[in-house]
Design a protein around this motif. Structure first.
Motif, PDB file in Angstrom:
ATOM      1  N   HIS A  26      29.426  47.103 -59.463  1.00  0.00           N
ATOM      2  CA  HIS A  26      28.992  47.681 -58.194  1.00  0.00           C
ATOM      3  C   HIS A  26      28.120  46.745 -57.365  1.00  0.00           C
ATOM      4  O   HIS A  26      27.751  47.063 -56.246  1.00  0.00           O
ATOM      5  CB  HIS A  26      28.304  49.048 -58.398  1.00  0.00           C
ATOM      6  CG  HIS A  26      26.913  48.984 -58.952  1.00  0.00           C
ATOM      7  ND1 HIS A  26      26.660  48.907 -60.303  1.00  0.00           N
ATOM      8  CD2 HIS A  26      25.685  49.002 -58.354  1.00  0.00           C
ATOM      9  CE1 HIS A  26      25.350  48.883 -60.509  1.00  0.00           C
ATOM     10  NE2 HIS A  26      24.737  48.936 -59.327  1.00  0.00           N
ATOM     11  N   HIS A  27      27.787  45.561 -57.928  1.00  0.00           N
ATOM     12  CA  HIS A  27      27.052  44.573 -57.120  1.00  0.00           C
ATOM     13  C   HIS A  27      27.902  43.361 -56.791  1.00  0.00           C
ATOM     14  O   HIS A  27      27.388  42.342 -56.332  1.00  0.00           O
ATOM     15  CB  HIS A  27      25.754  44.149 -57.823  1.00  0.00           C
ATOM     16  CG  HIS A  27      24.685  45.198 -57.751  1.00  0.00           C
ATOM     17  ND1 HIS A  27      24.083  45.549 -56.563  1.00  0.00           N
ATOM     18  CD2 HIS A  27      24.139  45.997 -58.708  1.00  0.00           C
ATOM     19  CE1 HIS A  27      23.188  46.518 -56.795  1.00  0.00           C
ATOM     20  NE2 HIS A  27      23.215  46.817 -58.095  1.00  0.00           N
ATOM     21  N   HIS A  46      26.211  54.733 -61.698  1.00  0.00           N
ATOM     22  CA  HIS A  46      26.348  53.286 -61.469  1.00  0.00           C
ATOM     23  C   HIS A  46      25.115  52.497 -61.927  1.00  0.00           C
ATOM     24  O   HIS A  46      25.223  51.360 -62.361  1.00  0.00           O
ATOM     25  CB  HIS A  46      26.671  52.997 -59.994  1.00  0.00           C
ATOM     26  CG  HIS A  46      25.499  53.121 -59.076  1.00  0.00           C
ATOM     27  ND1 HIS A  46      24.994  54.336 -58.685  1.00  0.00           N
ATOM     28  CD2 HIS A  46      24.713  52.175 -58.470  1.00  0.00           C
ATOM     29  CE1 HIS A  46      23.959  54.151 -57.874  1.00  0.00           C
ATOM     30  NE2 HIS A  46      23.767  52.839 -57.737  1.00  0.00           N
ATOM     31  N   ASP A  47      23.952  53.094 -61.844  1.00  0.00           N
ATOM     32  CA  ASP A  47      22.732  52.371 -62.204  1.00  0.00           C
ATOM     33  C   ASP A  47      22.196  52.745 -63.583  1.00  0.00           C
ATOM     34  O   ASP A  47      21.016  52.524 -63.871  1.00  0.00           O
ATOM     35  CB  ASP A  47      21.637  52.641 -61.146  1.00  0.00           C
ATOM     36  CG  ASP A  47      21.715  51.643 -59.993  1.00  0.00           C
ATOM     37  OD1 ASP A  47      22.308  50.555 -60.187  1.00  0.00           O
ATOM     38  OD2 ASP A  47      21.195  51.959 -58.906  1.00  0.00           O
ATOM     39  N   LYS A  95      19.857  50.619 -65.550  1.00  0.00           N
ATOM     40  CA  LYS A  95      18.435  50.465 -65.193  1.00  0.00           C
ATOM     41  C   LYS A  95      17.526  51.176 -66.190  1.00  0.00           C
ATOM     42  O   LYS A  95      16.327  50.910 -66.219  1.00  0.00           O
ATOM     43  CB  LYS A  95      18.197  51.027 -63.791  1.00  0.00           C
ATOM     44  CG  LYS A  95      18.609  50.084 -62.678  1.00  0.00           C
ATOM     45  CD  LYS A  95      18.073  50.571 -61.338  1.00  0.00           C
ATOM     46  CE  LYS A  95      18.522  49.645 -60.217  1.00  0.00           C
ATOM     47  NZ  LYS A  95      18.196  50.235 -58.906  1.00  0.00           N
ATOM     48  N   HIS A 109      21.344  44.946 -65.119  1.00  0.00           N
ATOM     49  CA  HIS A 109      21.635  46.383 -65.244  1.00  0.00           C
ATOM     50  C   HIS A 109      23.125  46.744 -65.114  1.00  0.00           C
ATOM     51  O   HIS A 109      23.562  47.671 -65.771  1.00  0.00           O
ATOM     52  CB  HIS A 109      20.744  47.231 -64.311  1.00  0.00           C
ATOM     53  CG  HIS A 109      21.193  47.307 -62.883  1.00  0.00           C
ATOM     54  ND1 HIS A 109      20.812  46.402 -61.921  1.00  0.00           N
ATOM     55  CD2 HIS A 109      22.005  48.196 -62.255  1.00  0.00           C
ATOM     56  CE1 HIS A 109      21.360  46.730 -60.775  1.00  0.00           C
ATOM     57  NE2 HIS A 109      22.091  47.805 -60.939  1.00  0.00           N
ATOM     58  N   ASP A 129      26.202  52.541 -52.388  1.00  0.00           N
ATOM     59  CA  ASP A 129      24.925  52.037 -52.904  1.00  0.00           C
ATOM     60  C   ASP A 129      24.165  51.292 -51.802  1.00  0.00           C
ATOM     61  O   ASP A 129      22.981  51.536 -51.570  1.00  0.00           O
ATOM     62  CB  ASP A 129      25.234  51.097 -54.083  1.00  0.00           C
ATOM     63  CG  ASP A 129      23.989  50.674 -54.836  1.00  0.00           C
ATOM     64  OD1 ASP A 129      23.037  51.475 -54.900  1.00  0.00           O
ATOM     65  OD2 ASP A 129      23.975  49.535 -55.365  1.00  0.00           O
TER      66      ASP A 129
END
Ligand SMILES: [Fe+2]
Ligand SMILES: [Fe+2]
Lengths: 439, 106
Positions: free
Chosen positions: A316-317, A262-263, A266, A291, A345
């Motif tokens: 996801h955010h 998911h990240d 980054k 990201h 998360d």
């Protein structure tokens, strides 16, 4: 069958009437056998039984004392006996052919070969004694579509008479049926073998993919020294949630992968922003908030065995109430997998130390999750997550994942199980959207 | 299929009777062959296959009977096909089965 004659009216006035009647009976008998053989081959019943029945039908239709049916293995150059009758215990289970034999049999096609007159071929020289001892007279290569698939071995006729042209025609017709049955079976085995191979290839690919995913996760986590192991933990929590939601194995694996990656975006964010030991400013925040979109761009061109992995990274955010980023989507606009990863998360962010704050006590975190169910989180996903934790606290699962990831004393705080159960019972399984409206 | 008890005639001939029934015409007919072989192993010197309850004999049946004949020949025993109807007798004649077994009509 070119040789067979049909009866006409004038035939009955013929002085050889008895012979004709006998011929007619013979025809009825052999046609019966042929029809039955066709039926047997088409029935696709047990292959071994089909072959055994076929041998009976060939022998019985012409009154042949003994014989056998073999299947040809092109790779081993062997005729393997599938069924034998009256050949005794010493007849070999498999007979070898050489290239010359195979070539000759292909040229010969599906026609009976008189064994006593075929001694030029190595095959008949090698097995000379065997064929003599078992009184075999005819050898029929079963050639189907220019390919040798097997052979018939036929012994003497009960009548003691030599094989007639009529007999040979019948044998050819029956041989074609038996050959087709073997060819059909070969094809089936080939398909099975290939699908086995494909399955293995697919499993290999999946393993390679899983390794790659883990390597990526390690690379992502490496960049952020304060949140070491974050991606892996998010993957594990997502997996637990998927499991509690009753998903199938593939979908659960997909959830884990979505968590691991998911990240991934980054990777392009500057290390000093990620590792900032203070609350980052607006500019830095804007940089960091790219990201999810970057992650989507990295993941979209890759073919994933599970759908939605790129979407999980992108959204996801997002929050149910539309206050998330990058697109401010509401509830049902957010892909489900992204909601799962979002909860995992957030849970990890709250339960791990950050440069500027210590992690929060478990009870506090669960309280937070419950209060935000319907605002940030999908209530049924929170409920599923709580169920997963409760199962571990109640000792219903062997693999204590939460304890391993968060520590024994953290997960076994007093009254945690009771408060979790209370939270779970108070949560109504209504749609998250209606909750927002009600609020 | 049922088999009558092996009887010992005064002449010292050990006879067994096996009923062909209608199993004969399917793969299950192979059990008649096994039954006959068992009788031969027990020392039977005359095998009687009774066709009184057999309407018709097809190719599978013929093949199985040829197997019985072969086994009996190897064991040096005699084979009698009894109660054979006219059609079946004709068939046995035509295929040469009658050269190897005594055919007794109904
Ligand atoms: Fe993130
Ligand atoms: Fe994250």
């Amino acid at each position: 069958m070119g040789q067979t004659k049909l009866l006409r009216i004038e035939d009955f006035k013929n002085p050889n009437f008895k012979e004709l009647v006998e011929n007619k009976n013979k025809l009825v008998h052999t046609f019966g056998a042929l029809a039955e053989l066709g039926h047997e081959v088409a029935s696709r019943s047990n292959f071994q039984e089909t072959i055994r029945t076929s041998l009976h039908l060939v022998l019985g239709s012409l009154g042949i004392m003994r014989g056998g049916v073999a299947r040809y293995s092109r790779f081993e150059h062997e005729l393997n006996m599938l069924a034998v009758r009256g050949l005794g215990d010493f007849f070999p289970l498999s007979l070898e052919l050489c290239y010359e034999d195979e070539r000759q049999f292909l040229t010969n096609g599906l026609h009976p070969i008189e064994i006593s007159q075929a001694s030029v071929l190595p095959f008949f020289q090698v097995y000379d004694r065997t064929f003599e001892n078992t009184k075999l007279e005819l050898f029929v290569p079963l050639v189907i579509s220019d390919e040798a698939v097997g052979a018939l071995f036929l012994g003497e006729k009960a009548s003691g008479e030599p094989y007639t042209n009529y007999d040979r025609e019948v044998i050819c017709a029956m041989g074609r049926h038996i050959g087709s049955a073997i060819a059909q079976r070969n094809l089936l085995s080939e398909i099975e073998r290939r699908s086995d191979e494909n399955r293995k290839l697919y499993d290999d690919l999946k393993m390679t993919y899983a390794d790659t995913v883990k390597a990526f996760a390690a690379a992502i986590d490496c960049k952020d020294k304060y949140t070491e192991g974050h991606s892996v933990r998010v993957g594990k929590y997502s997996e637990i949630i998927g499991n509690e939601l009753g998903w199938d194995a593939d979908k659960i694996e997909g959830a884990a992968v979505a968590g691991y990656l998911h990240d991934v975006g980054k990777l392009t964010v500057e290390r000093k922003i990620i590792n900032a030991p203070y609350r980052i400013n607006a500019k830095e925040s804007a940089e960091l908030n790219k990201h999810p979109a970057v992650g989507f761009e990295i993941l979209s061109p890759i073919h994933h065995p599970y759908t939605d992995v790129p979407l999980a990274a992108k959204y996801h955010h997002e929050r149910l109430d539309g206050h998330g980023y990058p697109d401010g989507l509401y509830d049902r606009q957010i892909p489900y997998i992204a909601k799962v990863v979002n909860l995992a998360d957030s849970f990890d962010a709250m339960t791990t130390d950050r440069p500027y704050r210590r992690r929060r006590p478990a009870a506090d975190v669960f309280d937070d999750l419950q209060r935000n169910a319907g605002k940030q989180f999908a209530p049924e996903i929170v409920a599923a997550f709580f169920r997963g934790i409760l199962k571990e606290l109640n000792g219903e699962v062997k693999d204590k994942k939460f304890r391993k990831l968060l520590g024994r004393e953290y997960m076994e705080a007093d009254g945690l199980a009771v408060s979790l159960r209370t939270s779970l019972n108070s949560m109504t399984p209504t749609s998250s959207l209606t909750r927002i409206k009600a609020a | 299929m049922n088999t009558e008890a092996v009887s010992l005639s005064p002449a010292g001939v050990k006879t067994a009777v096996v009923y062909a029934d209608d199993y004969l015409n399917k793969l299950t007919g192979e059990k008649i062959e096994r039954e006959c072989r068992q009788r031969l192993d027990e020392g039977c010197t005359e095998l009687i296959v009774d066709f009184s309850r057999t309407e018709i004999v097809n190719s599978i049946g013929v093949s199985i009977l040829l197997g019985v004949i072969d086994s009996a020949a190897n064991a040096g025993a005699k084979v009698v096909f009894s109660e054979v109807n006219e059609n079946t007798a004709e068939l046995f004649d035509m295929l040469g089965v009658s050269r190897h077994a005594k055919i007794v009509g109904q």
